[in-house]
Each structure stands twice: as C-alpha cells, then as structure tokens.
Motif scaffolding. Structure first.
Motif, PDB file in Angstrom:
ATOM      1  N   ASP A   1      -4.579 -10.552   6.072  1.00 47.01           N
ATOM      2  CA  ASP A   1      -3.604  -9.689   5.410  1.00 47.01           C
ATOM      3  C   ASP A   1      -4.207  -8.969   4.197  1.00 47.01           C
ATOM      4  O   ASP A   1      -3.500  -8.524   3.321  1.00 47.01           O
ATOM      5  N   ASP A   2      -5.513  -8.863   4.171  1.00 47.30           N
ATOM      6  CA  ASP A   2      -6.210  -8.115   3.125  1.00 47.30           C
ATOM      7  C   ASP A   2      -6.521  -6.719   3.665  1.00 47.30           C
ATOM      8  O   ASP A   2      -7.083  -6.574   4.752  1.00 47.30           O
ATOM      9  N   TYR A   3      -6.158  -5.701   2.902  1.00 49.79           N
ATOM     10  CA  TYR A   3      -6.316  -4.318   3.358  1.00 49.79           C
ATOM     11  C   TYR A   3      -7.759  -3.986   3.728  1.00 49.79           C
ATOM     12  O   TYR A   3      -8.009  -3.390   4.778  1.00 49.79           O
ATOM     13  N   ASN A   4      -8.723  -4.370   2.905  1.00 52.31           N
ATOM     14  CA  ASN A   4     -10.122  -4.035   3.170  1.00 52.31           C
ATOM     15  C   ASN A   4     -10.645  -4.720   4.438  1.00 52.31           C
ATOM     16  O   ASN A   4     -11.399  -4.130   5.206  1.00 52.31           O
ATOM     17  N   ILE A   5     -10.226  -5.959   4.656  1.00 52.19           N
ATOM     18  CA  ILE A   5     -10.625  -6.654   5.882  1.00 52.19           C
ATOM     19  C   ILE A   5      -9.978  -5.981   7.094  1.00 52.19           C
ATOM     20  O   ILE A   5     -10.606  -5.829   8.147  1.00 52.19           O
ATOM     21  N   LEU A   6      -8.727  -5.560   6.942  1.00 53.78           N
ATOM     22  CA  LEU A   6      -8.058  -4.849   8.036  1.00 53.78           C
ATOM     23  C   LEU A   6      -8.777  -3.539   8.376  1.00 53.78           C
ATOM     24  O   LEU A   6      -8.833  -3.152   9.545  1.00 53.78           O
TER      25      LEU A   6
ATOM     26  N   GLY B   1       0.814  -1.212   0.000  1.00 49.49           N
ATOM     27  CA  GLY B   1       0.000   0.000   0.000  1.00 49.49           C
ATOM     28  C   GLY B   1       0.845   1.257   0.000  1.00 49.49           C
ATOM     29  O   GLY B   1       2.075   1.210   0.047  1.00 49.49           O
ATOM     30  N   ASN B   2       0.153   2.380  -0.057  1.00 53.83           N
ATOM     31  CA  ASN B   2       0.853   3.660  -0.040  1.00 53.83           C
ATOM     32  C   ASN B   2       0.619   4.370   1.300  1.00 53.83           C
ATOM     33  O   ASN B   2      -0.072   3.845   2.173  1.00 53.83           O
ATOM     34  N   GLU B   3       1.189   5.555   1.428  1.00 56.73           N
ATOM     35  CA  GLU B   3       1.084   6.293   2.690  1.00 56.73           C
ATOM     36  C   GLU B   3      -0.354   6.689   3.013  1.00 56.73           C
ATOM     37  O   GLU B   3      -0.751   6.705   4.179  1.00 56.73           O
ATOM     38  N   ALA B   4      -1.135   7.000   2.014  1.00 55.04           N
ATOM     39  CA  ALA B   4      -2.533   7.374   2.242  1.00 55.04           C
ATOM     40  C   ALA B   4      -3.326   6.192   2.797  1.00 55.04           C
ATOM     41  O   ALA B   4      -4.133   6.351   3.722  1.00 55.04           O
ATOM     42  N   GLU B   5      -3.098   5.024   2.256  1.00 54.98           N
ATOM     43  CA  GLU B   5      -3.778   3.824   2.763  1.00 54.98           C
ATOM     44  C   GLU B   5      -3.331   3.504   4.183  1.00 54.98           C
ATOM     45  O   GLU B   5      -4.146   3.117   5.027  1.00 54.98           O
ATOM     46  N   ALA B   6      -2.047   3.678   4.449  1.00 61.38           N
ATOM     47  CA  ALA B   6      -1.531   3.453   5.802  1.00 61.38           C
ATOM     48  C   ALA B   6      -2.168   4.441   6.778  1.00 61.38           C
ATOM     49  O   ALA B   6      -2.571   4.073   7.887  1.00 61.38           O
ATOM     50  N   GLY B   7      -2.283   5.685   6.354  1.00 59.29           N
ATOM     51  CA  GLY B   7      -2.907   6.704   7.193  1.00 59.29           C
ATOM     52  C   GLY B   7      -4.374   6.416   7.454  1.00 59.29           C
ATOM     53  O   GLY B   7      -4.870   6.624   8.565  1.00 59.29           O
ATOM     54  N   LEU B   8      -5.083   5.938   6.442  1.00 60.92           N
ATOM     55  CA  LEU B   8      -6.493   5.602   6.622  1.00 60.92           C
ATOM     56  C   LEU B   8      -6.663   4.452   7.608  1.00 60.92           C
ATOM     57  O   LEU B   8      -7.570   4.476   8.443  1.00 60.92           O
ATOM     58  N   LEU B   9      -5.785   3.462   7.535  1.00 58.71           N
ATOM     59  CA  LEU B   9      -5.879   2.330   8.453  1.00 58.71           C
ATOM     60  C   LEU B   9      -5.678   2.781   9.897  1.00 58.71           C
ATOM     61  O   LEU B   9      -6.332   2.275  10.803  1.00 58.71           O
ATOM     62  N   VAL B  10      -4.810   3.738  10.111  1.00 59.39           N
ATOM     63  CA  VAL B  10      -4.600   4.278  11.455  1.00 59.39           C
ATOM     64  C   VAL B  10      -5.796   5.134  11.862  1.00 59.39           C
ATOM     65  O   VAL B  10      -6.311   5.023  12.974  1.00 59.39           O
ATOM     66  N   THR B  11      -6.256   5.967  10.966  1.00 63.87           N
ATOM     67  CA  THR B  11      -7.313   6.932  11.272  1.00 63.87           C
ATOM     68  C   THR B  11      -8.675   6.294  11.482  1.00 63.87           C
ATOM     69  O   THR B  11      -9.462   6.776  12.298  1.00 63.87           O
ATOM     70  N   ILE B  12      -8.971   5.211  10.785  1.00 65.79           N
ATOM     71  CA  ILE B  12     -10.302   4.600  10.869  1.00 65.79           C
ATOM     72  C   ILE B  12     -10.626   4.167  12.293  1.00 65.79           C
ATOM     73  O   ILE B  12     -11.775   4.244  12.734  1.00 65.79           O
ATOM     74  N   MET B  13      -9.622   3.739  13.041  1.00 63.93           N
ATOM     75  CA  MET B  13      -9.849   3.346  14.438  1.00 63.93           C
ATOM     76  C   MET B  13     -10.248   4.561  15.269  1.00 63.93           C
ATOM     77  O   MET B  13     -11.156   4.493  16.086  1.00 63.93           O
TER      78      MET B  13
ATOM     79  N   THR C   1      -9.584  -7.610  22.497  1.00 69.43           N
ATOM     80  CA  THR C   1      -8.557  -8.655  22.444  1.00 69.43           C
ATOM     81  C   THR C   1      -8.696  -9.498  21.185  1.00 69.43           C
ATOM     82  O   THR C   1      -7.703  -9.773  20.496  1.00 69.43           O
ATOM     83  N   ILE C   2      -9.911  -9.906  20.877  1.00 65.19           N
ATOM     84  CA  ILE C   2     -10.136 -10.726  19.673  1.00 65.19           C
ATOM     85  C   ILE C   2      -9.720  -9.959  18.424  1.00 65.19           C
ATOM     86  O   ILE C   2      -9.027 -10.502  17.555  1.00 65.19           O
ATOM     87  N   THR C   3     -10.137  -8.711  18.318  1.00 65.05           N
ATOM     88  CA  THR C   3      -9.773  -7.938  17.125  1.00 65.05           C
ATOM     89  C   THR C   3      -8.270  -7.695  17.059  1.00 65.05           C
ATOM     90  O   THR C   3      -7.715  -7.609  15.965  1.00 65.05           O
ATOM     91  N   THR C   4      -7.608  -7.617  18.199  1.00 60.52           N
ATOM     92  CA  THR C   4      -6.146  -7.484  18.189  1.00 60.52           C
ATOM     93  C   THR C   4      -5.503  -8.697  17.535  1.00 60.52           C
ATOM     94  O   THR C   4      -4.585  -8.562  16.718  1.00 60.52           O
ATOM     95  N   PHE C   5      -5.981  -9.884  17.865  1.00 59.58           N
ATOM     96  CA  PHE C   5      -5.413 -11.093  17.278  1.00 59.58           C
ATOM     97  C   PHE C   5      -5.778 -11.260  15.801  1.00 59.58           C
ATOM     98  O   PHE C   5      -5.071 -11.944  15.069  1.00 59.58           O
ATOM     99  N   PHE C   6      -6.851 -10.628  15.352  1.00 60.75           N
ATOM    100  CA  PHE C   6      -7.223 -10.697  13.942  1.00 60.75           C
ATOM    101  C   PHE C   6      -6.162 -10.066  13.035  1.00 60.75           C
ATOM    102  O   PHE C   6      -6.060 -10.420  11.865  1.00 60.75           O
ATOM    103  N   TYR C   7      -5.376  -9.129  13.559  1.00 58.50           N
ATOM    104  CA  TYR C   7      -4.320  -8.521  12.747  1.00 58.50           C
ATOM    105  C   TYR C   7      -3.287  -9.561  12.304  1.00 58.50           C
ATOM    106  O   TYR C   7      -2.651  -9.409  11.272  1.00 58.50           O
TER     107      TYR C   7
END
Length: 140
Positions: free
Chosen positions: A99-104, A45-57, A89-95
C-alpha cells in the motif's frame, strides 16, 4: 463437406488462448478503473498521482512492445506466454499486499512489461493456430 467443418477456428487451443487473453484484459480494465480510487481514497494521493499510476503501466507496455517479437522468437512463444502470465498474475496479487505509492509504481511498471509481452504472445499464438484460410475471421 465445407472448409468450415474441416478447418475449425474454435479448437481447444484457440479457446484456451482466447480465455487467457480475456482474463488478462479483464484484470487490466479492472485495475485501470479501481487504482485511481485506491490512490485518492486510501493512499491520500491526488489526481496526478492516480494518473501516473495508471499511465506507468501503459508506458512500460509501449516500451517493451518493440522487443516482444524478438523475445517470442528467441525463447519460444509458449514458454514466453507461460512466463509472462505467471509474472502478470504475481504482480496482480501484489496490489493486495503493498500500500505504498512508490512500490505500487514499481509493481505497475513490471505489470506493464508483462502485459506488453503477454498480449503480443496471445495474438501471435492465435495467428499461428487459426487455419490460414480463416485467419481474418478468427483474429477478428
């Protein structure tokens, strides 16, 4: 005998809630720093996708926070704390599993919802168990 010896802050309950809060935030900050690297280095992925993954939480946590108090009062603080710690806890282990971006993104959103409620619950429970005359000291 002083008030400090009669009304201790560091009770078993306070230590337990403090440890829970500490673990929740340790996971939060660990993922905050490592997930962008996962997206860029492993998922391509790119920086924008990485930022979205952080921001969505954070978006999920902000969205649920206004309702957290009502949820805690309706269902009970301890029950909600237990449920949200389990979900967190469960969602932590899901990481580790997905390894699919959309599921993450979905996992991260659910993780954010549980984070928003669990942090509200730990604060509310801490405020309840600290003696009133030492609340400022205990919450600080």
């Amino acid at each position: 005998m002083s008030n400090y010896s009669r009304n201790p802050i560091w009770t078993k309950s306070f230590i337990s809630i403090s440890i829970t809060h500490f673990i929740i935030f340790t996971v939060f900050y660990t993922l905050m720093t490592t997930l962008p690297l996962l997206v860029i280095n492993s998922l391509g992925g790119n920086e924008a996708e990485a930022g979205l993954l952080v921001t969505i939480m954070l978006i999920a946590a902000i969205l649920i926070r206004p309702f957290s108090g009502m949820i805690l009062e309706y269902a009970g603080k301890k029950k909600v704390l237990l449920l949200t710690v389990v979900v967190y806890t469960i969602t932590t282990f899901f990481y580790f599993i997905f390894d699919d971006y959309n599921i993450l993104l979905i996992i991260r959103f659910i993780h954010g919802l549980s984070f928003g409620v669990v942090t509200t619950a730990t604060g509310a429970i801490a405020a309840d168990i600290i003696p009133a005359e030492r609340r400022g000291e205990g919450l600080g």
